[in-house]
Design a protein around this motif. Structure first.
Motif, PDB file in Angstrom:
ATOM      1  N   UNK A  93       1.900  -6.398  -7.609  1.00 57.96           N
ATOM      2  CA  UNK A  93       2.493  -6.532  -6.665  1.00 57.96           C
ATOM      3  C   UNK A  93       2.799  -4.653  -7.044  1.00 57.96           C
ATOM      4  N   UNK A  94       3.422  -4.324  -8.433  1.00 63.38           N
ATOM      5  CA  UNK A  94       3.112  -2.676  -8.967  1.00 63.38           C
ATOM      6  C   UNK A  94       2.378  -1.916  -8.522  1.00 63.38           C
ATOM      7  N   UNK A  95       0.634  -2.904  -8.368  1.00 66.87           N
ATOM      8  CA  UNK A  95       0.113  -1.653  -8.734  1.00 66.87           C
ATOM      9  C   UNK A  95      -0.576  -2.051  -6.524  1.00 66.87           C
ATOM     10  N   UNK A  96       0.189  -2.523  -5.863  1.00 65.00           N
ATOM     11  CA  UNK A  96      -0.377  -2.834  -4.338  1.00 65.00           C
ATOM     12  C   UNK A  96      -0.006  -1.651  -3.785  1.00 65.00           C
ATOM     13  N   UNK A  97       1.609  -1.823  -4.583  1.00 60.42           N
ATOM     14  CA  UNK A  97       2.731  -0.782  -3.648  1.00 60.42           C
ATOM     15  C   UNK A  97       2.375   1.067  -4.199  1.00 60.42           C
ATOM     16  N   UNK A  98       1.912   1.635  -5.598  1.00 60.93           N
ATOM     17  CA  UNK A  98       0.972   2.426  -5.560  1.00 60.93           C
ATOM     18  C   UNK A  98      -0.355   2.575  -4.468  1.00 60.93           C
ATOM     19  N   UNK A  99      -1.202   1.939  -4.075  1.00 55.24           N
ATOM     20  CA  UNK A  99      -2.361   2.266  -3.615  1.00 55.24           C
ATOM     21  C   UNK A  99      -1.584   2.424  -2.015  1.00 55.24           C
ATOM     22  N   UNK A 100      -0.316   1.747  -1.564  1.00 61.66           N
ATOM     23  CA  UNK A 100       0.518   2.008  -0.252  1.00 61.66           C
ATOM     24  C   UNK A 100       0.993   3.329  -0.296  1.00 61.66           C
ATOM     25  N   UNK A 101       0.888   3.845  -1.429  1.00 59.00           N
ATOM     26  CA  UNK A 101       2.016   5.424  -1.732  1.00 59.00           C
ATOM     27  C   UNK A 101       0.416   6.280  -1.318  1.00 59.00           C
ATOM     28  N   UNK A 102      -0.451   5.852  -2.368  1.00 65.27           N
ATOM     29  CA  UNK A 102      -1.592   6.671  -2.225  1.00 65.27           C
ATOM     30  C   UNK A 102      -2.294   6.583  -1.119  1.00 65.27           C
ATOM     31  N   UNK A 103      -2.056   5.660  -0.411  1.00 63.60           N
ATOM     32  CA  UNK A 103      -2.819   6.165   1.017  1.00 63.60           C
ATOM     33  C   UNK A 103      -1.961   6.417   2.281  1.00 63.60           C
ATOM     34  N   UNK A 104      -1.119   6.325   1.977  1.00 60.58           N
ATOM     35  CA  UNK A 104       0.343   7.096   2.888  1.00 60.58           C
ATOM     36  C   UNK A 104      -0.312   8.707   2.285  1.00 60.58           C
ATOM     37  N   UNK A 105      -0.688   9.002   1.863  1.00 59.75           N
ATOM     38  CA  UNK A 105      -0.594  10.552   1.578  1.00 59.75           C
ATOM     39  C   UNK A 105      -1.699  10.791   1.841  1.00 59.75           C
ATOM     40  N   UNK A 106      -2.837  10.241   2.732  1.00 62.85           N
ATOM     41  CA  UNK A 106      -4.120   9.639   3.056  1.00 62.85           C
ATOM     42  C   UNK A 106      -3.970   9.913   4.398  1.00 62.85           C
ATOM     43  N   UNK A 107      -2.421   9.936   5.266  1.00 64.64           N
ATOM     44  CA  UNK A 107      -2.649   8.731   6.947  1.00 64.64           C
ATOM     45  C   UNK A 107      -2.800   8.168   6.550  1.00 64.64           C
ATOM     46  N   UNK A 108      -3.034   6.750   6.013  1.00 65.07           N
ATOM     47  CA  UNK A 108      -3.296   6.138   6.356  1.00 65.07           C
ATOM     48  C   UNK A 108      -2.061   4.899   6.113  1.00 65.07           C
ATOM     49  N   UNK A 109      -1.084   3.554   6.765  1.00 66.66           N
ATOM     50  CA  UNK A 109      -0.269   3.081   6.578  1.00 66.66           C
ATOM     51  C   UNK A 109      -0.659   1.752   6.735  1.00 66.66           C
ATOM     52  N   UNK A 110      -1.045   1.198   5.110  1.00 69.06           N
ATOM     53  CA  UNK A 110      -1.031  -0.169   5.059  1.00 69.06           C
ATOM     54  C   UNK A 110       0.363  -0.822   5.528  1.00 69.06           C
ATOM     55  N   UNK A 111      -0.463  -2.118   5.418  1.00 73.16           N
ATOM     56  CA  UNK A 111       1.277  -3.116   6.210  1.00 73.16           C
ATOM     57  C   UNK A 111       1.469  -4.201   5.963  1.00 73.16           C
ATOM     58  N   UNK A 112       0.469  -4.852   4.811  1.00 72.08           N
ATOM     59  CA  UNK A 112       0.208  -6.532   3.817  1.00 72.08           C
ATOM     60  C   UNK A 112      -0.534  -6.569   2.539  1.00 72.08           C
ATOM     61  N   UNK A 113       0.570  -7.342   1.885  1.00 72.96           N
ATOM     62  CA  UNK A 113       0.223  -7.800   0.444  1.00 72.96           C
ATOM     63  C   UNK A 113       0.008  -9.458   1.021  1.00 72.96           C
ATOM     64  N   UNK A 114      -1.145  -8.933   0.142  1.00 73.20           N
ATOM     65  CA  UNK A 114      -1.491 -10.737   0.041  1.00 73.20           C
ATOM     66  C   UNK A 114      -0.969 -10.934  -1.570  1.00 73.20           C
ATOM     67  N   UNK A 115      -0.598 -12.199  -1.514  1.00 75.76           N
ATOM     68  CA  UNK A 115       0.008 -12.248  -2.943  1.00 75.76           C
ATOM     69  C   UNK A 115      -1.110 -14.182  -3.426  1.00 75.76           C
ATOM     70  N   UNK A 116      -1.884 -14.158  -2.696  1.00 78.23           N
ATOM     71  CA  UNK A 116      -3.259 -15.195  -3.610  1.00 78.23           C
ATOM     72  C   UNK A 116      -2.057 -16.304  -3.432  1.00 78.23           C
ATOM     73  N   UNK A 117      -2.711 -16.736  -4.860  1.00 76.66           N
ATOM     74  CA  UNK A 117      -2.162 -18.478  -4.847  1.00 76.66           C
ATOM     75  C   UNK A 117      -1.619 -18.299  -6.876  1.00 76.66           C
ATOM     76  N   UNK A 118      -1.090 -19.138  -7.470  1.00 80.40           N
ATOM     77  CA  UNK A 118      -1.309 -18.982  -8.296  1.00 80.40           C
ATOM     78  C   UNK A 118      -0.231 -20.323  -8.896  1.00 80.40           C
TER      79      UNK A 118
END
Ligand SMILES: *Cc1c(COP(=O)(O)O)cnc(C)c1O
Length: 376
Positions: free
Chosen positions: A190-215
């Motif tokens: 989840x931490x890695x996913x949050x990092x990607x949200x930030x990195x893409x926000x800086x490129x003006x792309x707003x991710x909206x969804x985290x899919x935590x899979x199964x397990x």
């Protein structure tokens, strides 16, 4: 075993081996997950058990579905699922199957590589896409590592590119490995996913969804925390890394929804001793690796086993299936003990066998039919 399954077996005495699934238990597991993860949208991973009755029941309850092929898409559509509730979650798809899904109304797709993204851009323009990232899968009894996902830095680039290619960069997915025993595994992902949200926000792309899979787990040998503890660990990870700005959450349970809802009834075909100084009995069942118990590969999944009507003192056994392949041994390194009173013809029950059994059976190796499923 549920009273309904016990009654079914007693009254119907079906031929063995067979898998009997109690739909009420699946419904209860689904309700539990909704209660523990009220913010998540539940996509049932159809591959865990593709019985049409299960798809129909979960559809009736309002579930969505994670599908991996044209076949699974067809199964869901034929059983009343609308295409807006399907996620084509396989990262390895033929372009013509993507086009087929798109024309059937599927608008949500996974990818983890540049080539797959190019296929999606051509065959499913405008669709919402999410990128699967690599995670280690430490602690999983059935890992799904290496084959799927890409490094988070690459995922950022690909999602950036997705927008320029006319797709809707929607989010991030991962799978921490099936039958995950370590509740801490979701935090890093989840931490890695949050990092990607930030990195893409800086490129003006707003991710909206985290899919935590199964397990999330089923109940095999050994004790694990309950599903509610898994749900808590996931929500803690999400609030820790996303704060107040929570994303949409998708979860794709397979094993935890259907595993504990089914039992395989089998029969002892042969009990033998081989001389020498091992002394263990070999117990051959009418179910093995090729007609239902594929997940005993490398003795990964350790099912609980019951011998109804046979108690008393027990001794160590090697358990094997009925086919003429020496790979068809279920447990040799793992110590299993069964009653000394066990006899040829006795019933043996493989518990919590509702997931990854019937759907993993071969079409008829050695002339043994794939295991039959009864949904009750
Ligand atoms: C198999 C699979 C699942 C289900 O995993 P479980 O551990 O059985 O819950 C979820 N998502 C994807 C993409 C899968 O391939």
């Amino acid at each position: 075993m549920s009273a309904r399954i016990a009654r079914f077996l007693a009254e119907q005495t079906p031929e063995t081996p067979c898998l009997v699934v109690d739909l009420n238990l699946i419904g209860a597991a689904y309700d539990g997950l909704r209660r523990y993860l009220p913010l998540a949208q539940i996509y049932y991973a159809v591959k865990a058990n593709p019985a049409a009755e299960i798809v129909r029941m979960l559809n009736w309850k309002g579930a969505s579905f994670d599908v991996a092929s044209r076949g699974e898409i067809g199964l869901c559509l034929e059983n009343g699922v609308t295409p807006d509730r399907l996620s084509f979650g396989n990262t390895i798809k033929k372009e013509k199957d993507i086009a087929h899904a798109y024309h059937a109304g599927v608008k949500l797709f996974a990818f983890d590589s540049a080539d797959e993204l190019a296929k999606l851009a051509r065959a499913a323009p405008g669709s919402r896409v999410f990128c699967r990232i690599l995670v280690t899968c430490d602690g999983a009894e059935w890992p799904l590592s290496r084959k799927f996902g890409c490094a988070p830095e690459m995922a950022v680039e690909l999602l950036h590119h997705a927008r320029d290619a006319g797709l809707d960069p929607y989010g991030v997915s991962f799978h921490v490995g099936s039958q995950q025993t370590d509740l801490g595994q979701w935090d890093g992902a989840v931490g890695a996913a949050a990092g990607m949200f930030s990195a893409l926000a800086a490129l003006d792309i707003n991710l909206r969804m985290v899919n935590i899979g199964g397990g999330f787990p089923a109940h095999y040998s050994g004790e694990l925390p309950g599903v509610e503890h898994y749900a808590q660990a996931v929500m803690r990870a999400i609030t820790r890394h996303f704060g107040n700005d929570l994303p949409e959450i998708i979860i794709e349970p397979g094993r935890s929804l259907v595993g504990d809802a089914g039992i395989i009834q089998s029969e002892v075909v042969l009990i033998s001793e081989k001389g020498g100084n091992d002394g263990r009995r070999w117990v051959y069942l009418d179910v093995g690796k090729f007609n239902g118990l594929a997940e005993t590969m490398d003795e990964s999944i350790k099912y609980r086993i019951a011998t109804p009507g046979r108690g008393g003192s027990a001794g160590p056994v090697v358990l094997a299936g009925p086919t003429c392949d020496s790979a068809d041994i279920l447990y040799e390194k793992t110590e299993y003990c069964l009653p000394l009173a066990l006899r040829v013809g006795d019933k043996v029950e493989i518990l919590s066998a509702g997931a990854y059994t019937a759907s993993y059976a071969s079409v008829g190796f050695n002339g043994f039919e794939p295991i039959r499923t009864y949904c009750i």
